[in-house]
Design an enzyme around this catalytic site. Structure first.
Site, mmCIF file in Angstrom:
data_model
loop_
_atom_site.group_PDB
_atom_site.id
_atom_site.type_symbol
_atom_site.label_atom_id
_atom_site.label_comp_id
_atom_site.label_asym_id
_atom_site.label_seq_id
_atom_site.Cartn_x
_atom_site.Cartn_y
_atom_site.Cartn_z
ATOM 1 N N LYS A 23 -2.278 -1.467 -3.797
ATOM 2 C CA LYS A 23 -3.123 -0.276 -3.724
ATOM 3 C C LYS A 23 -2.285 0.975 -3.804
ATOM 4 O O LYS A 23 -1.262 1.027 -3.111
ATOM 5 C CB LYS A 23 -3.883 -0.331 -2.395
ATOM 6 C CG LYS A 23 -4.734 0.856 -2.074
ATOM 7 C CD LYS A 23 -5.350 0.666 -0.734
ATOM 8 C CE LYS A 23 -6.082 1.925 -0.380
ATOM 9 N NZ LYS A 23 -6.221 2.082 1.033
ATOM 10 N N LYS A 51 0.855 -1.185 0.000
ATOM 11 C CA LYS A 51 0.000 0.000 0.000
ATOM 12 C C LYS A 51 0.888 1.231 0.000
ATOM 13 O O LYS A 51 1.733 1.403 0.875
ATOM 14 C CB LYS A 51 -0.907 -0.004 1.220
ATOM 15 C CG LYS A 51 -1.725 1.269 1.361
ATOM 16 C CD LYS A 51 -2.771 1.145 2.426
ATOM 17 C CE LYS A 51 -3.530 2.456 2.564
ATOM 18 N NZ LYS A 51 -4.552 2.357 3.610
ATOM 19 N N TYR A 87 -15.412 1.103 -6.548
ATOM 20 C CA TYR A 87 -16.691 1.767 -6.276
ATOM 21 C C TYR A 87 -17.628 1.642 -7.472
ATOM 22 O O TYR A 87 -18.823 1.876 -7.353
ATOM 23 C CB TYR A 87 -16.455 3.245 -5.921
ATOM 24 C CG TYR A 87 -15.526 3.388 -4.733
ATOM 25 C CD1 TYR A 87 -15.995 3.210 -3.440
ATOM 26 C CD2 TYR A 87 -14.159 3.640 -4.906
ATOM 27 C CE1 TYR A 87 -15.148 3.297 -2.344
ATOM 28 C CE2 TYR A 87 -13.305 3.721 -3.825
ATOM 29 C CZ TYR A 87 -13.807 3.547 -2.546
ATOM 30 O OH TYR A 87 -12.957 3.614 -1.463
ATOM 31 N N SER A 142 -10.368 5.598 -4.432
ATOM 32 C CA SER A 142 -11.334 6.683 -4.586
ATOM 33 C C SER A 142 -10.903 7.733 -5.613
ATOM 34 O O SER A 142 -11.718 8.194 -6.415
ATOM 35 C CB SER A 142 -11.579 7.335 -3.230
ATOM 36 O OG SER A 142 -10.361 7.793 -2.653
ATOM 37 N N LYS A 154 1.261 10.100 5.526
ATOM 38 C CA LYS A 154 1.393 8.723 6.025
ATOM 39 C C LYS A 154 2.678 8.054 5.522
ATOM 40 O O LYS A 154 2.775 6.843 5.471
ATOM 41 C CB LYS A 154 0.148 7.922 5.629
ATOM 42 C CG LYS A 154 -1.152 8.502 6.204
ATOM 43 C CD LYS A 154 -2.353 7.559 6.026
ATOM 44 C CE LYS A 154 -3.608 8.156 6.659
ATOM 45 N NZ LYS A 154 -4.782 7.235 6.568
ATOM 46 N N GLU A 167 7.390 -6.743 1.207
ATOM 47 C CA GLU A 167 6.163 -6.580 2.005
ATOM 48 C C GLU A 167 5.238 -7.787 1.827
ATOM 49 O O GLU A 167 4.666 -8.306 2.779
ATOM 50 C CB GLU A 167 5.413 -5.306 1.581
ATOM 51 C CG GLU A 167 6.009 -4.006 2.103
ATOM 52 C CD GLU A 167 5.684 -3.777 3.580
ATOM 53 O OE1 GLU A 167 5.026 -4.630 4.210
ATOM 54 O OE2 GLU A 167 6.107 -2.730 4.100
ATOM 55 N N ARG A 226 -10.901 9.736 2.252
ATOM 56 C CA ARG A 226 -10.761 10.394 3.558
ATOM 57 C C ARG A 226 -11.935 11.330 3.817
ATOM 58 O O ARG A 226 -12.350 11.497 4.968
ATOM 59 C CB ARG A 226 -9.408 11.108 3.643
ATOM 60 C CG ARG A 226 -8.254 10.096 3.659
ATOM 61 C CD ARG A 226 -6.874 10.728 3.666
ATOM 62 N NE ARG A 226 -5.849 9.704 3.496
ATOM 63 C CZ ARG A 226 -4.571 9.958 3.197
ATOM 64 N NH1 ARG A 226 -4.164 11.210 3.065
ATOM 65 N NH2 ARG A 226 -3.717 8.957 3.052
HETATM 66 C C1 PBG Z 1 -7.403 3.381 5.653
HETATM 67 C C2 PBG Z 1 -7.672 3.226 4.200
HETATM 68 C C3 PBG Z 1 -7.494 4.175 3.191
HETATM 69 C C4 PBG Z 1 -8.030 3.607 2.045
HETATM 70 C C5 PBG Z 1 -8.489 2.335 2.368
HETATM 71 N N1 PBG Z 1 -8.243 2.098 3.715
HETATM 72 C C6 PBG Z 1 -6.991 5.566 3.224
HETATM 73 C C7 PBG Z 1 -5.653 5.859 3.717
HETATM 74 O O1 PBG Z 1 -4.804 4.977 3.879
HETATM 75 O O2 PBG Z 1 -5.429 7.033 3.983
HETATM 76 C C8 PBG Z 1 -8.124 4.292 0.702
HETATM 77 C C9 PBG Z 1 -9.176 3.783 -0.219
HETATM 78 C C10 PBG Z 1 -9.569 4.734 -1.288
HETATM 79 O O3 PBG Z 1 -8.965 5.800 -1.500
HETATM 80 O O4 PBG Z 1 -10.552 4.419 -1.983
HETATM 81 N N2 PBG Z 1 -6.201 2.963 6.147
#
Ligand code: PBG
Length: 332
Positions: free
Chosen positions: A255, A201, A320, A281, A224, A240, A211
């Site tokens: 991701k 990720k 989505y 998203s 992050k 990982e 968010r």
């Molecule tokens: C939370 C999480 C996130 C997403 C899925 N789980 C956001 C992040 O890590 O800040 C993102 C999914 C998306 O953008 O559709 N840890």
């Protein structure tokens, strides 16, 4: 024998008719390839549209049950649930994540009651519950503590499994958390609860609308990058994945999605395990913006991008657009 060349070789021959294109297609896409992420809101009979994710809403628990039935009717095998925790329940230590009656647990139960045949995946990470928007417990300097967070995540996973979650999906990127969660699940007798690790990720600019959807955007202090991966790295993604598999992940996820298909391919070739990708998203929002601007046809963009995930080696895709894609696939 020399390789055939033009005109003996005309690659357009097999493309000339729809039946032939169908016959030689190397990759297929079906509703069973889709996982549908859904956002949950407090209340009853509530649908809250999310401005930065046009066409996506948060649903109250009763309406999540209806979405689970819709998934079943569409042939979508699994839904992924994300809570928008009321702001007053967020805290430094994310204790609401461990409340067995919290929003996510009520939604899991409602979904499983309504459509037990549909798998339910829940995210393990603390960002929907913290007052600072980070995925873990922070020290006084704002650094996300690894081992302290892992311990809470294992408890969070147990609460979700007790509520009926079929797949636990740690999205936090702490080291060692898959092992901690697997150990906790085994000890509690949840031997058939799967772990789909968000193994690779990345610290991405594509998560903004998510968010907004879970109400953490305005809270997040900093970024992050001390726990999510650097987009510059691919070899590290393989490490990982190796770590998460060794600790007991059943499946792994990459991701974001489209910009990281090279990672999907490398993981698939190296580990030969089911690899999933999250078309996140920001990717959804880009397709919607392109369609709204007349730059492309929404339905075609959706199906083409999903096919690209399959071609790269994905076992399935969190998107989505899942209900739209399932409808389009059913009508073909
Ligand atoms: C939370 C999480 C996130 C997403 C899925 N789980 C956001 C992040 O890590 O800040 C993102 C999914 C998306 O953008 O559709 N840890």
């Amino acid at each position: 024998m020399p390789a055939a060349t033009y005109p003996a070789l005309r690659l357009r021959r097999t493309r000339a008719a729809p039946w032939s294109r169908a016959m030689v297609a190397e990759t297929s896409l079906s509703p069973s390839d889709l996982i549908w992420p859904l956002f949950i809101a407090e209340g009853g009979g509530v649908e809250e549209p999310i401005a930065s994710l046009p066409g996506v809403s948060r649903w109250s628990v009763d309406l999540i049950a209806a979405r689970a039935k819709e998934a079943r009717a569409l042939g979508i095998p699994c839904i992924a649930l994300f809570p928008n925790t009321p702001q007053g329940l967020r805290s430094e230590d994310a204790r609401e994540a461990l409340n067995p009656d919290n929003l996510i647990c009520r939604a899991v139960k409602a979904a499983k009651d309504a459509a037990p045949e549909v798998g339910v995946l829940t995210d393990v990470a603390l960002d929907p519950y913290t007052s600072h928007g980070h995925d873990g417990i922070v020290d006084p300097f704002g650094y996300v503590l690894n081992d302290e967070t892992s311990a809470v995540l294992a408890d969070q996973a147990l609460v979700q499994a007790d509520a009926g979650a079929d797949i636990i999906a740690p999205s936090d990127m702490m080291d060692g958390r898959v092992g901690a969660i697997r150990g906790a699940l085994e000890e509690a007798g949840h031997v058939n609860v799967q772990i789909m690790a968000y193994a690779a990720k990345y610290a991405s600019a594509f998560y903004g609308p998510f968010r907004d959807a879970v109400g953490s955007r305005g809270l997040l202090k900093g970024d992050k990058k001390t726990y999510q991966m650097d987009p510059a790295n691919a070899l590290e993604a393989l490490r990982e994945v190796a770590l998460d598999l060794a600790e007991g992940a059943d499946t792994v996820m990459v991701k974001p999605g489209l910009p990281y298909l090279d990672i999907v391919r490398r993981v698939k070739e190296r580990f030969e395990v089911p690899v999933f990708a999250y078309q996140v998203s920001g990717e959804y929002a880009m397709i919607e913006a392109a369609a709204a601007a007349g730059a492309g046809d929404r339905d075609a963009l959706v199906l083409e991008t999903l096919m690209a995930f399959k071609r790269a080696g994905c076992a399935g895709v969190l998107t989505y657009h899942a209900p739209l894609a399932a409808r389009l696939l059913a009508s073909r």
